[in-house]
Write a protein that holds these residues in place. Structure first.
Motif, mmCIF file in Angstrom:
data_model
loop_
_atom_site.group_PDB
_atom_site.id
_atom_site.type_symbol
_atom_site.label_atom_id
_atom_site.label_comp_id
_atom_site.label_asym_id
_atom_site.label_seq_id
_atom_site.Cartn_x
_atom_site.Cartn_y
_atom_site.Cartn_z
ATOM 1 N N SER A 122 0.817 -1.204 0.000
ATOM 2 C CA SER A 122 0.000 0.000 0.000
ATOM 3 C C SER A 122 0.848 1.250 0.000
ATOM 4 C CB SER A 122 -0.907 -0.006 1.248
ATOM 5 O OG SER A 122 -1.592 1.220 1.407
ATOM 6 N N GLY A 123 0.309 2.298 -0.602
ATOM 7 C CA GLY A 123 0.916 3.618 -0.559
ATOM 8 C C GLY A 123 0.247 4.533 0.437
ATOM 9 N N LEU A 124 -0.544 3.975 1.330
ATOM 10 C CA LEU A 124 -1.281 4.756 2.318
ATOM 11 C C LEU A 124 -0.357 5.672 3.115
ATOM 12 C CD1 LEU A 124 -3.755 5.354 4.187
ATOM 13 C CD2 LEU A 124 -3.117 3.271 5.450
ATOM 14 N N ASP A 125 -0.775 6.919 3.296
ATOM 15 C CA ASP A 125 -0.091 7.861 4.171
ATOM 16 C C ASP A 125 -0.560 7.579 5.598
ATOM 17 O OD1 ASP A 125 0.716 10.053 5.700
ATOM 18 O OD2 ASP A 125 0.462 11.471 4.051
ATOM 19 N N LEU A 126 0.270 6.929 6.375
ATOM 20 C CA LEU A 126 -0.119 6.519 7.718
ATOM 21 C C LEU A 126 -0.348 7.714 8.636
ATOM 22 C CD1 LEU A 126 2.322 3.500 8.103
ATOM 23 C CD2 LEU A 126 -0.150 3.407 7.714
ATOM 24 N N THR A 127 0.390 8.790 8.423
ATOM 25 C CA THR A 127 0.181 9.999 9.213
ATOM 26 C C THR A 127 -1.218 10.550 8.983
ATOM 27 O OG1 THR A 127 2.532 10.542 9.130
ATOM 28 C CG2 THR A 127 1.022 12.336 9.621
ATOM 29 N N ALA A 128 -1.661 10.550 7.733
ATOM 30 C CA ALA A 128 -3.004 11.036 7.417
ATOM 31 C C ALA A 128 -4.071 10.117 8.001
ATOM 32 C CB ALA A 128 -3.174 11.157 5.901
ATOM 33 N N LEU A 129 -3.823 8.813 7.982
ATOM 34 C CA LEU A 129 -4.771 7.868 8.579
ATOM 35 C C LEU A 129 -4.965 8.165 10.063
ATOM 36 C CD1 LEU A 129 -6.389 5.128 8.430
ATOM 37 C CD2 LEU A 129 -4.233 4.017 9.080
ATOM 38 N N LEU A 130 -3.863 8.365 10.785
ATOM 39 C CA LEU A 130 -3.954 8.663 12.213
ATOM 40 C C LEU A 130 -4.615 10.013 12.451
ATOM 41 C CD1 LEU A 130 -0.461 7.321 13.250
ATOM 42 C CD2 LEU A 130 -2.652 6.473 14.114
ATOM 43 N N ALA A 131 -4.397 10.968 11.571
ATOM 44 C CA ALA A 131 -5.037 12.272 11.713
ATOM 45 C C ALA A 131 -6.552 12.152 11.575
ATOM 46 C CB ALA A 131 -4.480 13.245 10.680
ATOM 47 N N THR A 132 -7.007 11.332 10.646
ATOM 48 C CA THR A 132 -8.451 11.098 10.498
ATOM 49 C C THR A 132 -9.025 10.480 11.761
ATOM 50 O OG1 THR A 132 -8.296 10.830 8.097
ATOM 51 C CG2 THR A 132 -10.187 9.818 9.185
#
Length: 365
Positions: A122-132
């Motif tokens: 995956s190319g998921l931005d983990l920082t953005a996931l945690l921010a959500t």
């Protein structure tokens, strides 16, 4: 390659990777190695995932293992060589995704845990996931990826505020193209409420039950790179995408390009290695051979004028002169003779029940 910026709060987040599956869809490759340990773009697939976790600032990782559990610790140790602190929990019996998550609860140190399926690239931005997750004060946040055709998957609709409204089974007319991408953020208290010691499905039991109880389930929706590496075709695609830089990683043991040729490999001047192929250590590729979009494991040999396309060649296997291997899997130590033609779903591996040098053939489906 640009990596997600580190989250200053990520050191308060545990990472949990579920790596207990037997990888039956990738046999015969997984007869000798667990799926996350298969060489993928030059290193075990799990190393690519760990590089993304490290880049996002998370340092404590718990691996939920089962099949060939000892191989993970033998390679990664305590994680210090990778800038991580790795612990291992062995699942004695299959517990499903939810049960496997609950099984690692006593190793968690933080109030938030990011759960990864160990076969997703995956190319998921983990920082953005945690921010959500934090913005919506969610009990659980799911990574949802947008796909062109959701009919082969269950779909997960969300409301305008980003909250999950349902978990739907496969249908010919899905109401959304958002699917569960196999990565979740859990509050620790919610994770600990999963029943212990039995099989639990997060998709069919945990998540629907949380919705019914009024818990907040958020959806982090994106359309970044996403691939389930569970099949041979997906495995070779994912490896090639890592080599070519289409999929992100900080663990590639060489520059991004059309091919990755590891130290100790010998490739003849008139041979061609293209399409994001990986050539392992000690591999010999003779004159006139073509390797296109394929993975050649350590110690294999490709004889003159053979052509290998979108295939996996196992460790110490040999492909005879003038042979064609197309969309196939050749297992460790298998011997494919000269002028053979193996295509579309063929899998070959040595059979211990047959005389020395014999191989078994099978086809997908």
């Amino acid at each position: 390659m640009t990596q997600p910026k580190s989250d200053p709060n990520s050191d308060t987040v545990d990472a949990v990777i579920l790596v207990g599956g037997q990888g039956t869809r990738l046999r015969p490759l997984t007869l000798s190695a667990a799926k996350p340990m298969l060489p993928t773009a030059g290193v075990p697939f799990l190393e690519h995932m760990l590089s993304r976790i490290h880049a996002a600032g998370m340092t404590h990782v718990v691996l939920g293992t089962s099949y060939k559990a000892q191989t993970f610790a033998e390679y990664f140790g305590d994680g210090s060589a990778f800038g991580l602190d790795i612990e291992y929990v062995v699942e004695d019996e299959p517990l499903g995704t939810g049960g496997a998550i609950r099984n690692v609860a006593d190793r968690l140190r933080a109030d938030t845990a990011v759960i990864f399926n160990g076969d997703i690239l995956s190319g998921l931005d983990l920082t953005a996931l945690l921010a959500t997750h934090r913005h919506l004060a969610a009990d659980v946040t799911l990574h949802l990826v947008e796909v062109a055709d959701a009919r082969a998957f269950g779909s997960v609709p969300t409301d305008p505020d980003g909250r999950v409204t349902a978990f739907l089974e496969k249908t010919e007319h899905p109401p959304t193209n958002q699917i569960n991408a196999g990565c979740y953020v859990f509050k620790r208290s919610v994770l600990e409420a999963i029943p212990a010691g039995r099989v639990v499905s997060v998709e069919r039991e945990t998540f629907p039950g949380l919705l019914e109880s009024g818990a907040v389930l958020a959806g982090h929706v994106d359309s970044t790179y996403w691939l389930d590496l569970g099949t041979p075709a997906a495995f070779v695609t994912g490896s090639a995408d890592l080599v070519r830089g289409v999929a992100p990683t900080a663990a590639l043991p060489g520059p991004v390009g059309d091919a990755l040729i590891l130290d100790g490999a010998s490739v003849a001047a008139t041979a061609s290695v293209i399409g994001g192929s990986t050539v392992g250590r000690g591999v010999v590729i003779e004159a006139g051979a073509v390797v296109d979009g394929s993975v050649i494991f350590d110690g294999a040999r490709v004889d003159r004028d053979a052509r290998i396309t979108r295939s996996v060649i196992g460790s110490d296997a040999r492909i005879g002169a003038d042979s064609i291997v197309d969309d196939a899997v050749i297992g460790d130590r298998a011997l494919v003779g000269a002028r053979c033609e193996l295509r579309s779903g063929i899998r070959v591996w040595p059979d211990v029940n047959l005389p020395a040098g014999s191989v078994r053939f099978s086809t997908d489906g």
